[in-house]
Write a protein that holds these residues in place. Structure first.
Motif, short mmCIF file in Angstrom:
data_model
loop_
_atom_site.label_atom_id
_atom_site.label_comp_id
_atom_site.label_asym_id
_atom_site.label_seq_id
_atom_site.Cartn_x
_atom_site.Cartn_y
_atom_site.Cartn_z
N ILE A 48 -16.01 1.82 10.38
CA ILE A 48 -16.96 2.92 10.56
C ILE A 48 -16.23 4.20 10.17
N GLU A 49 -16.63 4.77 9.08
CA GLU A 49 -15.89 5.87 8.48
C GLU A 49 -16.44 7.21 8.91
N PHE A 50 -16.36 7.47 10.21
CA PHE A 50 -16.71 8.78 10.74
C PHE A 50 -15.41 9.52 11.03
N GLU A 51 -15.51 10.83 11.13
CA GLU A 51 -14.31 11.67 11.20
C GLU A 51 -13.37 11.30 12.34
N LYS A 52 -13.90 11.00 13.52
CA LYS A 52 -13.04 10.78 14.69
C LYS A 52 -13.03 9.34 15.17
N VAL A 53 -13.64 8.43 14.41
CA VAL A 53 -13.76 7.04 14.84
C VAL A 53 -12.62 6.20 14.24
N ASP A 54 -11.93 5.46 15.11
CA ASP A 54 -10.92 4.50 14.65
C ASP A 54 -11.59 3.18 14.31
N SER A 55 -11.08 2.51 13.28
CA SER A 55 -11.54 1.16 12.92
C SER A 55 -10.34 0.23 12.92
N ILE A 56 -10.42 -0.84 13.72
CA ILE A 56 -9.37 -1.84 13.76
C ILE A 56 -9.88 -3.09 13.05
N LEU A 57 -9.25 -3.44 11.93
CA LEU A 57 -9.70 -4.55 11.10
C LEU A 57 -8.59 -5.60 10.98
N VAL A 58 -8.96 -6.79 10.52
CA VAL A 58 -7.98 -7.82 10.17
C VAL A 58 -8.18 -8.19 8.71
N ASN A 59 -7.17 -8.79 8.11
CA ASN A 59 -7.21 -9.08 6.67
C ASN A 59 -7.98 -10.37 6.38
N ASN A 60 -9.26 -10.35 6.69
CA ASN A 60 -10.10 -11.53 6.51
C ASN A 60 -10.11 -12.04 5.07
N GLN A 61 -10.31 -11.15 4.14
CA GLN A 61 -10.41 -11.57 2.75
C GLN A 61 -9.12 -12.24 2.27
N GLN A 62 -7.99 -11.62 2.56
CA GLN A 62 -6.72 -12.16 2.11
C GLN A 62 -6.41 -13.50 2.76
N SER A 63 -6.71 -13.64 4.04
CA SER A 63 -6.43 -14.89 4.75
C SER A 63 -7.24 -16.04 4.16
N THR A 64 -8.53 -15.79 3.93
CA THR A 64 -9.39 -16.82 3.35
C THR A 64 -8.90 -17.18 1.95
N LYS A 65 -8.54 -16.18 1.19
CA LYS A 65 -8.04 -16.42 -0.16
C LYS A 65 -6.82 -17.32 -0.14
N GLU A 66 -5.90 -17.10 0.78
CA GLU A 66 -4.68 -17.91 0.85
C GLU A 66 -4.99 -19.37 1.17
#
Length: 331
Positions: free
Chosen positions: A147-165
């Motif tokens: 969520i790309e709002f000015e004061k919002v943090d986004s915690i993500l994991v590398n889903n795409q890379q993991s699946t690719k591997e």
């Protein structure tokens, strides 16, 4: 019962302005008058307003979850609660089941309970209901979706890379005909995981026509249907399942049909579960960093509260761990 969104619409101001007014902030005289009139006209929780909502912190964090029935979701709630309790905060948990309209009602519920911050789990930024959070003057943090709002943090994991591997490993072992049980391509996480599959095929130059994709709905039942469909595709020699519940359904069919993993079929899936250790052979799984996510989310939220929500938003990406086991074997 009126919602904060309805008050904002009636007054002709933003949701953020209503929130700040209820939190005791001073706004332009004209806006304060409009909001007060809207609150009175709509009978919006006047008792809370009279008490001076947010005159002090409630020591409560709202946690708004998408799907709460998965192993990953329940483990995540437990870890965040554990970390929050260390700092004297409690959790107020609610769910929206992927429905934007329900999301709006649940946000109103959390705000009416004077939460000091909100953690969102798998809410999609393009929803108008999420866009309305842009102006809220309390800390907001998003897990698993950006969520790309000015004061919002986004915690993500590398889903795409993991699946690719995982898919690259299958391809390297001679499995060109791979079956995938994917989630509907309506949300960020589902898209990321399937895009990793496609990226692996593209990297090695194997035609994507070799892929067989069944679209489930995150449920065990759709995993059962997906497995039945893939069995009909006689040339498919390896399966990848994109979430825990669908994996359970697929595994049920595999064992009912007497299919031997690592011999008749190679198999891997998303989300670690303890039973994956006692299968024969043990299952290759993508293990998400639940502990790290929970600790990071709790610490960032508390920091943002202590800093009066003045911290700029950040996107923080953690790495999954792939547990390589013998359920993937040479064709």
């Amino acid at each position: 019962m009126a919602t904060i969104h309805e008050v904002a619409k009636y007054a002709g101001v933003s949701v953020g302005s209503v929130s700040r007014f209820l939190n005791g902030y001073t706004l332009k005289d004209d806006n304060m008058k409009k909001i007060a009139e809207a609150v009175a006209a709509l009978n919006y929780k006047e008792n809370m307003l009279a008490k001076g909502l947010k005159s002090k912190q409630s020591q409560t964090i709202g946690l708004l979850m998408n799907h709460m029935r998965s192993n990953f979701s329940s483990s995540m709630v437990a870890k965040i609660e554990e970390e929050m309790e260390k700092s004297g905060y409690g959790l107020l948990l609610s769910g929206f089941q992927g429905e934007p309209a329900q999301f709006q009602r649940k946000i109103d519920f959390l705000l009416s309970r004077s939460v000091d911050g909100v953690i969102l789990f798998e809410a999609e930024q393009e929803w108008p209901e999420v866009q309305a959070l842009r102006d809220l003057d309390i800390p907001i943090l998003s897990i698993n979706t950006p969520i790309e709002f000015e004061k919002v943090d986004s915690i993500l994991v590398n889903n795409q890379q993991s699946t690719k591997e995982v898919i690259l490993r299958m391809l390297a072992l001679g499995h060109e005909k791979i079956g995938v049980i994917a989630a509907p391509q309506k949300d960020y996480v589902a898209k990321e995981r399937l895009s990793g599959v496609l990226a692996a095929y593209e990297e090695v130059g194997v035609s994507k026509d070799n892929l067989t994709i069944f679209y489930g709905d995150y449920s065990k039942e759709s995993g059962i249907k997906g497995a039945a469909y893939l069995i009909e595709q006689k040339e498919v020699t390896a399966w990848f399942v994109c979430n825990y519940n669908m994996s359970l359904g697929a595994l049920q069919v595999i064992y009912e049909e007497g299919i031997q993993l690592g011999k008749d079929l190679s198999f891997a899936c998303y989300d670690y579960f303890e039973a994956s250790e006692i299968f024969t052979p043990k299952l290759t799984v993508v293990k998400q960093p639940i502990t790290e996510i929970g600790v990071l989310a709790a610490n960032r939220m508390i920091d943002k509260i202590q800093k009066k929500n003045q911290l700029s938003g950040e996107t923080l990406v953690l790495n999954n761990e792939i547990l390589w086991r013998d359920s993937i074997a040479t064709k």
